[in-house]
Design an enzyme around this catalytic site. Structure first.
Site, PDB file in Angstrom:
ATOM      1  N   THR C  44       0.813  -1.223   0.000  1.00  0.00           N
ATOM      2  CA  THR C  44       0.000   0.000   0.000  1.00  0.00           C
ATOM      3  C   THR C  44       0.836   1.258   0.000  1.00  0.00           C
ATOM      4  O   THR C  44       0.469   2.277  -0.581  1.00  0.00           O
ATOM      5  CB  THR C  44      -0.936  -0.013   1.227  1.00  0.00           C
ATOM      6  OG1 THR C  44      -1.812  -1.129   1.114  1.00  0.00           O
ATOM      7  CG2 THR C  44      -1.723   1.261   1.362  1.00  0.00           C
ATOM      8  N   HIS C  52      -7.239   3.232 -11.381  1.00  0.00           N
ATOM      9  CA  HIS C  52      -7.311   2.962 -12.815  1.00  0.00           C
ATOM     10  C   HIS C  52      -8.722   3.046 -13.350  1.00  0.00           C
ATOM     11  O   HIS C  52      -9.685   2.765 -12.640  1.00  0.00           O
ATOM     12  CB  HIS C  52      -6.737   1.573 -13.101  1.00  0.00           C
ATOM     13  CG  HIS C  52      -5.259   1.484 -12.865  1.00  0.00           C
ATOM     14  ND1 HIS C  52      -4.337   1.935 -13.782  1.00  0.00           N
ATOM     15  CD2 HIS C  52      -4.553   1.012 -11.815  1.00  0.00           C
ATOM     16  CE1 HIS C  52      -3.121   1.731 -13.301  1.00  0.00           C
ATOM     17  NE2 HIS C  52      -3.213   1.180 -12.121  1.00  0.00           N
ATOM     18  N   CYS C 451      12.627  19.884   9.553  1.00  0.00           N
ATOM     19  CA  CYS C 451      11.620  19.478  10.535  1.00  0.00           C
ATOM     20  C   CYS C 451      11.869  18.154  11.247  1.00  0.00           C
ATOM     21  O   CYS C 451      11.137  17.824  12.174  1.00  0.00           O
ATOM     22  CB  CYS C 451      10.244  19.431   9.891  1.00  0.00           C
ATOM     23  SG  CYS C 451      10.132  18.231   8.569  1.00  0.00           S
TER      24      CYS C 451
END
Lengths: 418, 142, 486
Positions: C44, C52, C451
């Site tokens: 994932t 798609h 950061c």
């Protein structure tokens, strides 16, 4: 939402911003200095090594001490500091700077804006070095922050890619604070940082400098386990097959370049194409008449002293613009010859004050002739190195000569002489 | 007779020096000013460095205070100096320029703070801590 | 009171998380087991993020059944779960006359698979929409329903919603064994073993991605042979205006859809993937290679010649499962209670919502015959992750009034505040990557240069741990080693 009108607004409280702010307030401008961190000082706050101030103060200071001299002036002279404030947007048409902080939204309307936003480090992930993406890979500035401000070491055994000053400084810092630094690799055939840093940071600690070498692979699934080095041709910069060498280490420190940070203005001011540094003239003014810039967001300087001097010019120019309502517009471009890399400023203001030309040579030259003109003047300099900026004062006399010759551009060239 | 090449670190020009060392003399070439001669001789006979590092601070807004030696110390003592620094614990507030160690390892050189560390504000603290914006006396000669 | 059906979903990727969410519409005991320390960290996390159109799947294949349907479900899903979806459309570009018959095939397949609005456009029309494509482009097959999303946010949103509706999430808990017993209808699942203990279980839904075959073996159930296929990517910087607006496909090879050039939801440009088949065991081989990255650049430049590698912000690689059938393996197995949602190769992400609905409604309830009561308290909506800087200024100011941390910037490039990062931690991020994926902090040009320390600081503060314990992601990925001064 509050609106604040001010004479000058300085965005970024690092070396150049602090210098600019002092100049503005000394000339009677209401000056506001905006800084996104909790305190001003910029990277100087974490550069605890010495070597700052040799030109400006004739004394070797550490970063925090150098910064403190400006912080004192800023407080004494009444610059309004706004820390913890972030610039969200700059509207060039309405001349508005929208900021957000703990107190909410403040929109500034400055008569002159000075951009001193510095640079960012080129990240490892953009180098396209194949391999894994483990923990333990840091740019030198991030490692420096962890060590000096957070009291943490990034690892045990480090290798450094890039012989720029910050990489060399970290080679020494990590060694002093207990890590093993196995070496520094530099892609080019010459070192990237100042000669004094090669001596003080590498030679002093027997840390090998591997020129024409770079990292071609990274290993380790969770934490870095090792890297592969390879040699590169000094002229073509192509990798030489069969020269691979594995080095086991758990930390990789990157010092592979600084990039001017101009997100807020790059969509409307002219930037120079290679590094996207903002183009300025000899008043340190951008292509927008009310916006000035100085420091690493213009070009990457190697000495904070030069950054301070250009920051001062930006402040002086901004103050003059506020007082008179304008600055002389006529300017002609500076053009570089092949051997010249970074060049500041991009334009010379013909009716302006004297200024300093800074540039980097692409090649090492023991003795070189620098020509400004054609026909303005020439000078000979010794010990030219790509890692060390050359500073050439452009004086009142030179400005006079320029006007007399009626040149439409100023060519800067450098040539090795025997 | 020994020949040694070194890079001068007295200023950013970084001249390439050569030092010829005999039993009783050191001859220096390649320098662009007198500082180079002084540096090369010192490097060969008695190399010295200004050393910068950190010391632990308790009760402050920052866990460390950056420090430096007030003058160069013999290069060989750098390791011992770091050990000394590891053995000290300071308590906030620290003033910039404050002397933290006098006469480090018998060198006659001090270790001084190169920045201020303010006291961490707590519920119990009486007067408000000196804010970082307050001008602090600077123990650095100009 | 009848006992609730105990269902374990193995794998908290897009497929598993959406299945778990569908399950919570009914009254049953739902457990999600995930071996990583966060949701969506397998396939994932590292794919093209494409929804798609569905013209590409051979009619009659399993994926054809679910791709177009899944595509259509994404609009309401993105609103319910709060993730970003942009229907940017896609082109399959023809660069030689012999490519056109293939485009005609796609057009026919699109119709067969129920798509509308697709068309073959001539070169000039393509160029009007995409001015930076190569001069060699002669035309393109346009599909308006194709889109881009953030796949991990789909999984995170689905898991959060499933948990809110009663599911239990077990992170860092790999499944080590499946206990079956002989029942009246043959062998059936009775329990699940993990690194933490044993759970009596009635149903196991295998959504374990690259590990699906191995998990099936534990149950003695059939799974088609799977092997990992690596795809390498380059991510380029944002451009304003963007260089490419829609998803650009080349004419595919026999192996894969080819190397694409497409925008990302936050304005960057993604190039990739390659398709390199790896041996079965290489399920964690996500390193990039010199050849792979070169191939990406070379192929991408055939579509958009001006692409400059200097614009690279990041390179990465992801794996997807491939089977000889080149199709999904969805449905019951010979082991009662063991249900496959496996071999979810491309278009797995697109098909996932339709597959999830099918697994619960068709397979579990109808085919397997488990009758389940509705969960009347099921709420489909999950609050989105919104960084305050994306709100109108007045609303951002109001948030700052409630908490000044929303006024302190942490990630400069993407305008992520300390408040946003803290919220991400409170919503489940336990690592730096967890924060990055939920907030996009560190995703910008500086890649964390400004950061990283702040993200680590907030993680440490919120979890009450020391800075030295903060990790990048799963495993021994601590950022730091020790103190400078003790």
């Amino acid at each position: 939402m509050r609106e604040v009108i001010t004479d000058t607004l300085v965005i970024g409280g690092g070396a150049s911003g602090m210098a600019a702010a002092v100049e503005c307030v000394e000339r009677g401008c209401r000056t506001i200095l905006v800084e996104r961190e909790e305190s001003i000082g910029g990277v100087l706050n974490q550069c605890i090594h010495n070597g700052f101030g040799l030109h400006v103060f004739k004394e070797e200071l550490t970063g925090p001490e150098y910064a403190q001299l400006f912080k004192s002036q800023i407080h004494q002279k009444g610059v309004e500091i706004q820390p913890d404030l972030f610039v969200v947007n700059i509207d060039p048409k309405r001349r508005e700077v929208v900021t957000m902080g703990k107190g909410g939204c403040v929109v500034y309307r400055p008569r002159a804006l000075i951009m001193t936003t510095g640079a960012r480090e080129r990240p490892f992930s953009s180098l396209r070095i194949p391999g894994t993406r483990p923990a333990g890979i840091y740019t030198a500035g991030v490692a420096q922050r962890f060590v000096n401000l957070y009291n943490r070491l990034p690892g045990d055994r480090a290798f450094i890619l890039g012989s720029g000053d910050i990489g060399l400084i970290m080679a020494r810092r990590l060694t002093l604070e207990g890590m093993k630094v196995l070496g520094v690799a530099e892609l080019m055939p010459h070192p990237g940082g100042l000669a004094r840093n090669i001596a003080q940071c590498l030679d002093d600690f027997d840390i090998p400098l591997r020129l024409s070498t770079s990292v071609v692979e990274v290993r380790g699934r969770e934490r870095l386990e090792g890297i592969t080095l390879a040699k590169f041709d000094p002229v073509t910069l192509q990798r030489i097959p069969g020269t691979e060498e594995r080095v086991d280490c758990d930390t990789l420190i990157l010092s592979v370049g600084l990039l001017p940070q101009n997100e807020l203005i790059e969509s409307f001011v002219e930037t120079e194409p290679v590094n996207r540094g903002v183009k300025v003239d000899s008043f340190m003014r951008t292509t927008h008449p009310w916006i000035f810039a100085a420091g690493n967001n213009v070009a990457i300087y190697d000495l904070v002293d030069f950054v301070t001097l250009d920051g001062k010019i930006a402040g002086q120019s901004a103050a003059r613009m506020v007082r008179d309502g304008f600055l002389p517009e006529k300017r002609i471009p500076l053009a570089r010859s092949e051997q010249i890399g970074t060049l500041i400023p991009s334009f010379c203001c013909v009716e302006g004050q004297p200024f300093t030309i800074y540039f980097r040579s692409k090649k090492t030259m023991k003795k070189a002739r620098v020509s400004i003109g054609p026909g303005i003047f020439e000078t000979v300099r010794l010990g030219i190195k790509p890692s060390e900026m050359v500073d050439i004062p452009f004086t009142v006399k030179h400005l006079g000569k320029l006007k007399q010759l009626g040149l439409t551009k100023i060519e800067i060239s450098i040539k090795e002489v025997p | 007779m020994e020949k040694r090449g070194l890079t001068c670190i007295s200023c950013p020009l970084g001249c390439d020096l050569e030092a010829e060392v005999t039993a009783d003399t050191v001859t220096v070439t390649g320098n662009r000013c007198e500082k180079g001669v002084v540096y090369a001789k010192a490097e060969v006979l008695n190399p010295q460095r200004v050393v910068t590092s950190n010391v632990l601070v308790e009760g402050g807004l920052s866990p460390l205070v950056s420090v430096k030696t007030s003058a160069p110390i013999p290069k060989g003592l750098i390791g011992k100096m770091i050990q000394e620094l590891k053995n000290i614990r300071l308590h906030a507030p620290i003033r910039i320029g404050q002397v933290l160690i006098r006469d480090l390892l018998g060198t006659g050189v001090d270790v001084v703070a190169t920045r201020a560390v303010e006291l961490l504000p707590t519920a119990q603290s009486g007067p408000s801590p000196i804010p970082i914006s307050h001008p602090i006396d600077v123990c650095v000669k100009l | 009171m009848r006992e609730l059906l105990r269902v374990a979903v193995i794998g908290a990727g897009v497929v598993g998380s959406l299945i778990a969410r569908c399950l919570t519409r009914y009254r049953c005991e739902v457990h999600i087991f995930e071996k990583e320390e966060d949701v969506g960290w397998g396939i994932t996390k590292a794919n093209s993020a494409v929804i798609h159109g569905g013209y590409d799947d051979p009619p009659g294949s399993v994926r054809a059944r679910f791709c177009a349907k899944g595509n259509a479900m994404y609009s309401s899903l993105s609103e319910e779960l709060g993730f970003e979806l942009k229907r940017v459309g896609s082109f399959v570009l023809a660069q030689a006359p012999e490519d056109f018959p293939y485009l005609e095939t796609l057009k026919a397949q699109a119709l067969d698979n129920g798509l509308s609005g697709c068309a073959i456009l001539p070169a000039q029309k393509v160029r009007d929409l995409e001015p930076h494509i190569a001069d060699t482009v002669l035309g393109g097959f346009w599909c308006p329903s194709a889109g881009i999303t953030e796949p991990w946010m789909v999984a995170i949103g689905a898991v959060e919603n499933a948990v809110k509706n009663g599911a239990r999430l077990h992170l860092s808990e790999a499944v080590t064994g499946l206990v079956t017993a002989e029942g009246s209808r043959g062998r059936r699942v009775v329990a699940l073993k993990t690194v933490r203990g044993e759970y009596p279980i009635d149903i196991v839904i295998n959504a374990s991605g690259l590990w699906a075959e191995e998990l099936s073996t534990l149950a003695g159930a059939y799974c088609p042979p799977l092997h990992p296929r690596k795809g390498e990517y380059l991510l380029f910087d944002k451009f304003d205006p963007p260089l490419v607006r829609s998803i650009l496909f080349p004419i595919p090879s026999s192996v894969s859809k080819g190397i694409l050039v497409l925008p990302t939801v936050d304005g960057g440009l993604l190039l990739g993937p390659t398709a390199t088949d790896l041996p079965k065991e290489a399920r964690e081989e996500t390193s990039t290679t010199r050849e792979g990255l070169s191939e990406v650049l070379y192929s991408a430049r055939k579509l958009v010649p001006t692409l400059d590698p200097q614009w690279t912000v990041k390179t990465f690689a992801g794996l997807r499962p491939e089977s000889p059938q080149k199709d999904f393996a969805i449905g019951k197995t010979e082991v009662e209670g063991f249900i496959q949602a496996a071999a979810m190769r491309s278009p797995g992400l697109t098909a996932a919502p339709a597959v999830a609905e099918h697994v619960v409604e068709e397979v579990l309830r109808r085919e397997c015959g488990y009758s389940l009561e509705s969960n009347d308290r099921f709420t489909p909506v999950n609050p989105p992750f919104v960084n305050v800087s994306n709100l109108p200024l007045e609303e951002w100011e109001k948030k700052i009034e409630t908490d000044p941390l929303y006024g302190k910037i942490a990630c400069v490039c993407n305008k992520v505040t300390e408040g946003d990062i803290r919220d991400a931690v409170r919503r489940g991020a336990t690592t730096v990557d967890g924060v990055k994926f939920r907030t996009r902090a560190s995703f910008g040009r500086c890649q964390g240069g400004f950061c990283l320390a702040k993200i680590a600081e907030i993680l440490a503060r919120e979890s009450g741990r020391s800075l030295g314990e903060v990790k990048m992601r799963s495993g021994r990925t601590e950022l730091l080693r020790g103190r400078v001064r003790e």
